[in-house]
Design a protein around this motif. Structure first.
Motif, mmCIF file in Angstrom:
data_model
loop_
_atom_site.group_PDB
_atom_site.id
_atom_site.type_symbol
_atom_site.label_atom_id
_atom_site.label_comp_id
_atom_site.label_asym_id
_atom_site.label_seq_id
_atom_site.Cartn_x
_atom_site.Cartn_y
_atom_site.Cartn_z
ATOM 1 N N LEU A 198 2.627 -4.008 -11.681
ATOM 2 C CA LEU A 198 2.737 -4.798 -10.266
ATOM 3 C C LEU A 198 2.619 -3.783 -9.196
ATOM 4 O O LEU A 198 2.005 -3.864 -8.064
ATOM 5 C CB LEU A 198 3.985 -5.342 -10.312
ATOM 6 N N ALA A 199 3.338 -2.381 -9.150
ATOM 7 C CA ALA A 199 3.178 -1.478 -8.259
ATOM 8 C C ALA A 199 1.695 -1.098 -8.025
ATOM 9 O O ALA A 199 1.464 -0.832 -6.848
ATOM 10 C CB ALA A 199 4.114 -0.137 -8.663
ATOM 11 N N ARG A 200 0.965 -0.846 -9.065
ATOM 12 C CA ARG A 200 -0.549 -0.431 -8.677
ATOM 13 C C ARG A 200 -1.106 -1.560 -7.990
ATOM 14 O O ARG A 200 -1.857 -1.210 -7.267
ATOM 15 C CB ARG A 200 -0.880 -0.286 -10.111
ATOM 16 N N LYS A 201 -0.961 -2.781 -8.740
ATOM 17 C CA LYS A 201 -1.620 -3.948 -7.577
ATOM 18 C C LYS A 201 -1.054 -3.841 -6.172
ATOM 19 O O LYS A 201 -1.891 -4.429 -5.235
ATOM 20 C CB LYS A 201 -1.164 -5.228 -8.351
ATOM 21 N N GLN A 202 0.137 -3.765 -5.837
ATOM 22 C CA GLN A 202 0.511 -3.664 -4.543
ATOM 23 C C GLN A 202 -0.033 -2.690 -3.648
ATOM 24 O O GLN A 202 -0.522 -2.804 -2.677
ATOM 25 C CB GLN A 202 1.996 -3.815 -4.518
ATOM 26 N N TYR A 203 -0.159 -1.578 -4.279
ATOM 27 C CA TYR A 203 -0.594 -0.195 -3.810
ATOM 28 C C TYR A 203 -2.155 -0.496 -3.370
ATOM 29 O O TYR A 203 -2.783 -0.386 -2.369
ATOM 30 C CB TYR A 203 -0.834 0.863 -4.675
ATOM 31 N N ASN A 204 -2.914 -1.183 -4.264
ATOM 32 C CA ASN A 204 -4.302 -1.324 -4.336
ATOM 33 C C ASN A 204 -4.607 -2.707 -3.219
ATOM 34 O O ASN A 204 -5.554 -2.677 -2.363
ATOM 35 C CB ASN A 204 -4.770 -2.025 -5.705
ATOM 36 N N ALA A 205 -3.708 -3.717 -2.971
ATOM 37 C CA ALA A 205 -3.583 -4.543 -1.951
ATOM 38 C C ALA A 205 -3.436 -3.966 -0.486
ATOM 39 O O ALA A 205 -4.083 -4.277 0.215
ATOM 40 C CB ALA A 205 -2.593 -5.737 -2.152
ATOM 41 N N GLY A 206 -2.536 -3.036 -0.472
ATOM 42 C CA GLY A 206 -2.452 -2.199 0.614
ATOM 43 C C GLY A 206 -3.645 -1.377 1.288
ATOM 44 O O GLY A 206 -4.031 -1.454 2.579
ATOM 45 N N ILE A 207 -4.515 -0.520 0.306
ATOM 46 C CA ILE A 207 -5.609 -0.059 0.536
ATOM 47 C C ILE A 207 -6.551 -0.927 0.942
ATOM 48 O O ILE A 207 -7.353 -0.728 1.967
ATOM 49 C CB ILE A 207 -6.053 1.020 -0.589
ATOM 50 N N ILE A 240 -8.778 -1.075 4.510
ATOM 51 C CA ILE A 240 -10.504 -0.997 4.407
ATOM 52 C C ILE A 240 -10.779 -2.357 5.052
ATOM 53 O O ILE A 240 -11.834 -2.329 5.796
ATOM 54 C CB ILE A 240 -10.854 -0.751 2.895
ATOM 55 N N GLY A 241 -10.285 -3.490 4.492
ATOM 56 C CA GLY A 241 -10.697 -4.860 5.301
ATOM 57 C C GLY A 241 -10.461 -4.789 6.706
ATOM 58 O O GLY A 241 -11.386 -5.240 7.561
ATOM 59 N N ALA A 242 -9.540 -4.288 7.082
ATOM 60 C CA ALA A 242 -9.059 -4.284 8.604
ATOM 61 C C ALA A 242 -10.067 -3.391 9.420
ATOM 62 O O ALA A 242 -10.602 -3.774 10.781
ATOM 63 C CB ALA A 242 -7.636 -3.935 8.909
ATOM 64 N N GLY A 243 -10.585 -2.285 8.805
ATOM 65 C CA GLY A 243 -11.329 -1.363 9.335
ATOM 66 C C GLY A 243 -12.768 -1.954 9.307
ATOM 67 O O GLY A 243 -13.626 -1.953 10.362
ATOM 68 N N GLY A 253 -9.327 -8.101 2.196
ATOM 69 C CA GLY A 253 -9.377 -6.735 1.401
ATOM 70 C C GLY A 253 -8.053 -6.776 0.592
ATOM 71 O O GLY A 253 -8.382 -6.153 -0.532
ATOM 72 N N ALA A 254 -7.111 -7.289 1.216
ATOM 73 C CA ALA A 254 -5.820 -7.405 0.347
ATOM 74 C C ALA A 254 -5.841 -8.218 -0.827
ATOM 75 O O ALA A 254 -5.507 -7.491 -1.949
ATOM 76 C CB ALA A 254 -4.596 -7.743 1.124
#
Length: 185
Positions: A136-145, A149-152, A177-178
């Motif tokens: 879950l922590a890895r998935k949340q981190y990936n969602a933030g990154i 990227i998606g916002a950029g 992106g999230a």
């Protein structure tokens, strides 16, 4: 048989406490500050390990527990007598089958479950819980990154749409992106 939040909470509480087979001879203790609390179909409940560590005690504020006629499960009924949850007393894992010995007290408001027939590997259960938390922590981190990227990308596309378009493309890009980041293994 329908598995709902109450059943899942009870099973997780049993597994997470790493209980071993045994018999409870003492009176059930009241659920303490380490209890899992919740509300299922309007019935408040608290589930916690027994004081001696050999069971899980669940106490409800209203409603009652009852053993089914065939003694294969325990039901939780609301104050009107409607069954809102059923907990089977036998479980099969990949390795073994084990049962739960129920003890109902306090006019049906308290249920103590004790594992029977199989030893629960506390190290394995702790590892499964840790793996789930890590995932879950890895998935949340990936969602933030992914959101960054998606916002950029949304900002760049919005810039080419006249600048004002970024008001629309940035949130859409961040959302996409999230989602992509969260679904990445």
């Amino acid at each position: 048989m329908k598995v709902n939040a109450f059943t899942a909470t009870a099973v997780l509480a049993i597994g997470a406490t790493g209980l071993t087979a045994g018999t409870v001879n003492a009176q059930p203790a009241v659920a303490t500050d380490n209890a899992v609390r919740g509300v299922e179909h309007g019935i408040e409940y608290a589930a916690a390990p027994a004081a001696d560590g050999n069971g899980v005690i669940t106490t409800v504020a209203s409603g009652s527990f009852a053993l089914t006629g065939n003694a294969q499960s325990v039901t939780l009924s609301d104050s009107a007598g409607n069954v809102v949850a059923t907990l089977p007393l036998a479980f099969r894992t990949a390795d073994a089958k084990f049962g739960l010995a129920p003890q109902i007290s306090d006019a049906g408001r308290t249920l103590t479950l004790t594992p029977v027939g199989a030893r629960v590997d506390t190290q394995q259960n702790a590892q499964l819980i840790d793996e789930a938390a890590d995932t879950l922590a890895r998935k949340q981190y990936n969602a933030g990154i992914g959101a960054l990227i998606g916002a950029g990308i949304g900002g760049v596309i919005g810039f080419f749409l006249g600048g004002v378009g970024a008001l629309v493309t940035v949130p859409i890009g961040a959302g996409i992106g999230a989602l992509i980041g969260f679904s990445t293994p």
